[in-house]
Design an enzyme around this catalytic site. Structure first.
Site, PDB file in Angstrom:
ATOM      1  N   ASN A  86       0.871  -1.093   0.094  1.00 42.37           N
ATOM      2  CA  ASN A  86       0.041  -0.020  -0.092  1.00 42.37           C
ATOM      3  C   ASN A  86       0.975   1.253   0.038  1.00 42.37           C
ATOM      4  O   ASN A  86       1.464   1.623   1.062  1.00 42.37           O
ATOM      5  CB  ASN A  86      -0.619  -0.102   1.363  1.00 42.37           C
ATOM      6  CG  ASN A  86      -1.796   1.235   1.474  1.00 42.37           C
ATOM      7  OD1 ASN A  86      -1.730   1.995   0.652  1.00 42.37           O
ATOM      8  ND2 ASN A  86      -2.180   1.467   2.788  1.00 42.37           N
ATOM      9  N   HIS A 119      -9.503   1.267   4.839  1.00 45.31           N
ATOM     10  CA  HIS A 119      -8.154   1.379   5.504  1.00 45.31           C
ATOM     11  C   HIS A 119      -8.498   2.435   6.728  1.00 45.31           C
ATOM     12  O   HIS A 119      -9.218   3.345   6.765  1.00 45.31           O
ATOM     13  CB  HIS A 119      -7.051   1.861   4.452  1.00 45.31           C
ATOM     14  CG  HIS A 119      -5.726   1.942   5.234  1.00 45.31           C
ATOM     15  ND1 HIS A 119      -5.169   2.852   5.913  1.00 45.31           N
ATOM     16  CD2 HIS A 119      -4.628   1.081   4.886  1.00 45.31           C
ATOM     17  CE1 HIS A 119      -4.149   2.738   6.430  1.00 45.31           C
ATOM     18  NE2 HIS A 119      -3.784   1.420   5.890  1.00 45.31           N
ATOM     19  N   GLU A 150      -5.316  -4.983  10.636  1.00 40.57           N
ATOM     20  CA  GLU A 150      -4.719  -3.909  10.879  1.00 40.57           C
ATOM     21  C   GLU A 150      -4.426  -2.954  12.009  1.00 40.57           C
ATOM     22  O   GLU A 150      -5.229  -2.226  11.987  1.00 40.57           O
ATOM     23  CB  GLU A 150      -4.215  -2.803   9.609  1.00 40.57           C
ATOM     24  CG  GLU A 150      -4.117  -3.485   8.278  1.00 40.57           C
ATOM     25  CD  GLU A 150      -3.546  -2.470   7.282  1.00 40.57           C
ATOM     26  OE1 GLU A 150      -2.342  -2.687   6.907  1.00 40.57           O
ATOM     27  OE2 GLU A 150      -4.106  -1.429   7.067  1.00 40.57           O
TER      28      GLU A 150
HETATM   29  C1  PEP Z   1      -0.694   0.052   6.134  1.00 34.84           C
HETATM   30  O1  PEP Z   1      -0.886   1.228   6.175  1.00 34.84           O
HETATM   31  O2  PEP Z   1      -1.577  -0.642   5.428  1.00 34.84           O
HETATM   32  C2  PEP Z   1       0.466  -0.315   6.910  1.00 34.84           C
HETATM   33  C3  PEP Z   1       0.575  -1.623   6.940  1.00 34.84           C
HETATM   34  O3  PEP Z   1       1.470   0.474   7.098  1.00 34.84           O
HETATM   35  P1  PEP Z   1       3.017   0.155   7.746  1.00 34.84           P
HETATM   36  O4  PEP Z   1       3.422  -1.266   7.036  1.00 34.84           O
HETATM   37  O5  PEP Z   1       3.872   1.403   7.219  1.00 34.84           O
HETATM   38  O6  PEP Z   1       2.833   0.089   9.227  1.00 34.84           O
END
Ligand code: PEP
Length: 253
Positions: A12, A99, A169
């Protein structure tokens, strides 16, 4: 890893990348294509401005290109938005919806996320539906309640495993270098699987559940080895081909 599923490593890029960044995509394609077999699917979700050019660069390679968001309507008076149909027309195969940065910055509710996921399917795209709790919610012991509510409100009826991905996440792990313990990741992924399987039967048993939040080359193999983790959604570390390829290698190790 869930038996019978092909893992997915998805990047992403967020609000990063210009024409100069297409070299990174070229390098990812070359790195993937140097492998005789790949144990995973690979996707890079890029800003709308880059979808068409990125898809051109990645054509004929093992890398698919995706988008980071879409509007739920097909067309109309929505200045500045792009529809799932427009994204598909530009060459995207998947789109991230819900997200946490969109939920926070744009006030996206579960109902909006659900409509966007349905729009993705309507346009022939795979919907990557993101869920995750904040630090305050985890500390208050509410992580499963929050994620359970997001899952039931954000996933539309009729979900199919080949056009849907769930990305867990934790908001507090995104871009912070913090990662939940392996036990906490395993427990949350198993928790997400339950309502998916009971609501959607076999489709829910086979839908991929990715982990996202501070996955890096140094921790990817350990995270991908956690039970019930079917790959990763990678933010910052997907911007550099070398890091992203190193993370992909974590799937096979
Ligand atoms: C994201 O924003 O989907 C993400 C996982 O970011 P990071 O890997 O930078 O923590």
């Amino acid at each position: 890893m869930t038996p019978g599923v092909t893992p997915l490593v998805a990047g992403n890029w967020k609000m990063n990348g210009t024409a100069a960044s297409l070299d990174e995509i070229r390098d990812v394609c070359a790195g993937l294509d140097a492998e005789s077999t790949l144990p995973h699917e690979t996707l890079l979700c890029v800003p709308s401005t880059l979808i068409e050019r990125a898809a051109g660069v990645a054509a004929e390679s093992a890398l698919a290109i995706g988008a980071e968001d879409c509007h739920e309507k097909e067309s109309g008076a929505h200045t500045g938005d792009v529809s799932a149909e427009m994204i598909a027309d530009a060459g995207a195969k998947s789109v991230i919806v819900g997200h946490s940065e969109r939920r926070t910055d744009h006030g996206e509710t579960d109902a909006i996320v659900q409509a966007k996921a349905a729009a993705a399917w309507r346009a022939g795209l795979t919907a990557i539906i993101c869920v995750g709790e904040t630090r305050e919610e985890r500390e208050a012991g509410k992580a499963q309640d929050v994620v359970g509510t997001q899952i039931s409100g954000s996933v539309p009826d009729g979900m199919k495993a080949d056009t849907t991905v769930i990305a867990y996440e934790p908001v507090w792990a995104i871009g912070t270098g913090l990662v939940p313990s392996s036990d906490d990741i395993a427990a949350m992924h198993a928790f997400i699987r339950e309502p998916m399987a009971s609501r959607f039967g076999e489709e829910g048993s086979l839908v991929r559940i990715l982990y996202g939040g501070s996955v890096k080359p140094g921790n990817a193999a350990e995270i991908f080895a956690i039970p019930h983790v079917d790959g990763g959604l990678i933010g910052g570390a997907s911007l550099k081909a070398a890091d992203f390829l190193a993370i992909c290698e974590g799937i096979g190790s």
